[in-house]
Write a protein that holds these residues in place. Structure first.
Motif, short mmCIF file in Angstrom:
data_model
loop_
_atom_site.label_atom_id
_atom_site.label_comp_id
_atom_site.label_asym_id
_atom_site.label_seq_id
_atom_site.Cartn_x
_atom_site.Cartn_y
_atom_site.Cartn_z
N SER A 241 49.13 -26.96 -74.74
CA SER A 241 47.69 -27.18 -74.88
C SER A 241 47.43 -28.68 -74.74
O SER A 241 47.96 -29.48 -75.51
N LEU A 242 46.63 -29.04 -73.75
CA LEU A 242 46.39 -30.45 -73.45
C LEU A 242 45.02 -30.87 -73.97
O LEU A 242 44.01 -30.26 -73.63
N ARG A 243 45.01 -31.93 -74.78
CA ARG A 243 43.77 -32.43 -75.37
C ARG A 243 43.48 -33.88 -74.99
O ARG A 243 42.58 -34.51 -75.54
N LYS A 244 44.26 -34.41 -74.05
CA LYS A 244 44.04 -35.77 -73.56
C LYS A 244 44.16 -35.72 -72.05
O LYS A 244 45.16 -35.22 -71.52
N TYR A 245 43.15 -36.26 -71.33
CA TYR A 245 43.08 -36.05 -69.90
C TYR A 245 43.03 -37.36 -69.12
O TYR A 245 42.50 -38.37 -69.59
N ASP A 246 43.57 -37.31 -67.90
CA ASP A 246 43.46 -38.43 -66.98
C ASP A 246 41.98 -38.63 -66.61
O ASP A 246 41.18 -37.68 -66.66
N ASP A 247 41.62 -39.84 -66.23
CA ASP A 247 40.23 -40.14 -65.88
C ASP A 247 39.79 -39.51 -64.56
O ASP A 247 38.60 -39.42 -64.27
N LYS A 248 40.76 -39.09 -63.75
CA LYS A 248 40.45 -38.55 -62.42
C LYS A 248 39.71 -37.22 -62.52
O LYS A 248 40.08 -36.34 -63.30
N ASP A 249 38.64 -37.07 -61.74
CA ASP A 249 37.90 -35.81 -61.68
C ASP A 249 38.75 -34.73 -61.00
O ASP A 249 39.56 -35.02 -60.11
N ILE A 250 38.55 -33.51 -61.40
CA ILE A 250 39.25 -32.40 -60.75
C ILE A 250 38.68 -32.20 -59.36
O ILE A 250 37.46 -32.11 -59.18
N SER A 251 39.55 -32.14 -58.37
CA SER A 251 39.09 -32.02 -56.99
C SER A 251 38.42 -30.67 -56.78
O SER A 251 38.74 -29.68 -57.44
N SER A 252 37.47 -30.65 -55.84
CA SER A 252 36.78 -29.39 -55.54
C SER A 252 37.75 -28.35 -55.01
O SER A 252 37.60 -27.15 -55.27
N GLU A 253 38.78 -28.80 -54.28
CA GLU A 253 39.79 -27.87 -53.76
C GLU A 253 40.56 -27.21 -54.90
O GLU A 253 40.76 -25.98 -54.91
N HIS A 254 40.98 -28.01 -55.85
CA HIS A 254 41.74 -27.46 -56.98
C HIS A 254 40.88 -26.54 -57.83
O HIS A 254 41.34 -25.48 -58.28
#
Length: 253
Positions: free
Chosen positions: A13-26
């Motif tokens: 369970s991940l509660r800390k995220y990279d600043d990068k937006d999730i790509s529309s492809e993904h």
């Protein structure tokens, strides 16, 4: 091992995220994987609400038990048990004397939504996108119903936050119960006291030293923090209200 098994076993369970937006492809891959999930009678009794609006994420971080990390996720997906579309379609087809949805419809649509949700979780993990299940979406029914504009024959069964893993993130795996206490052959097995003690041995050994109920009373700690906590009581209330709305008052009968 193969790639699928590795993905399942490596997920946390991940509660800390990279600043990068999730790509529309993904995101498209995740959503398309969701709707490939098994579904009762191929009816797909669920809808998925995709949330990227910052204000909505902030509101959910508050209404879902005040968890700030929810607002910092890149995308939130709410999986809604949904019989509304079917009943609207039945009316369109001029079905006579349509019955109110029953508990069977409620539970089947919950199952559909949860199965689709976990397809999303595994698909996301395979793309390097972490997730966290938020059960608190089942609380505060009236607030979430208004926020998400949910009609009566729906229920927010599951919510997940999504975001890429930060670089060099150190995964911490939480120990699960031994398989012997979870998987039974042919029939349910009620565990005796010794088996229960063995099942919880590792958890009891790692009780926080600050446990106000004593160094060996893990049961009281979890009962107080989880089973008998205020959020648990609110979740019970919300679900009862939702079932009544969904079924036309079955909890009152």
């Amino acid at each position: 091992m193969n790639a699928v098994i590795d993905t399942i076993n490596n997920r946390i369970s991940l509660r800390k995220y990279d600043d990068k937006d999730i790509s529309s492809e993904h995101l498209k891959i995740i959503l398309e994987s969701s709707i490939k999930a098994p579904t009762a009678g191929n009816m797909m009794m669920y809808s998925i609400i995709k949330i990227t609006d910052e204000e909505t994420k902030k509101k959910l971080s508050i209404t879902c038990d005040n968890q700030p990390f929810i607002a910092k996720s890149k995308v939130i997906l709410v999986f809604v048990a949904d019989m509304q579309k079917w009943y609207d379609y039945y009316e369109l087809c001029n079905i006579k004397n349509i019955k109110t949805p029953g508990m069977n419809d409620f539970m089947l649509s919950i199952n559909d939504a949860l199965i689709a949700c976990h397809n999303a979780v595994i698909a996301a993990e395979s793309l390097g996108i972490g997730s966290c299940y938020i059960g608190d979406i089942m609380e505060s029914y009236e607030i979430h119903k208004d926020l998400l504009k949910l009609p009566d024959y729906t229920f927010p069964a599951a919510m997940i936050t999504l975001g890429y893993y930060p670089n060099n993130y150190q995964r911490k795996f939480r120990e699960r119960f031994n398989i012997d206490y979870v998987v039974f052959d042919e029939k349910y097995k009620k565990l005796d006291n010794q088996s229960l003690k063995s099942m919880f041995e590792n958890k009891e050994q790692n009780i926080p030293k600050t446990n106000p109920y004593g160094a060996d009373n893990f049961g009281q700690l979890i009962y107080t923090r989880k089973t008998n906590a205020e959020f648990s009581k609110e979740m019970d209330r919300s679900i009862r209200v939702a079932i009544n709305s969904f079924t036309g008052g079955i909890c009152d009968k």
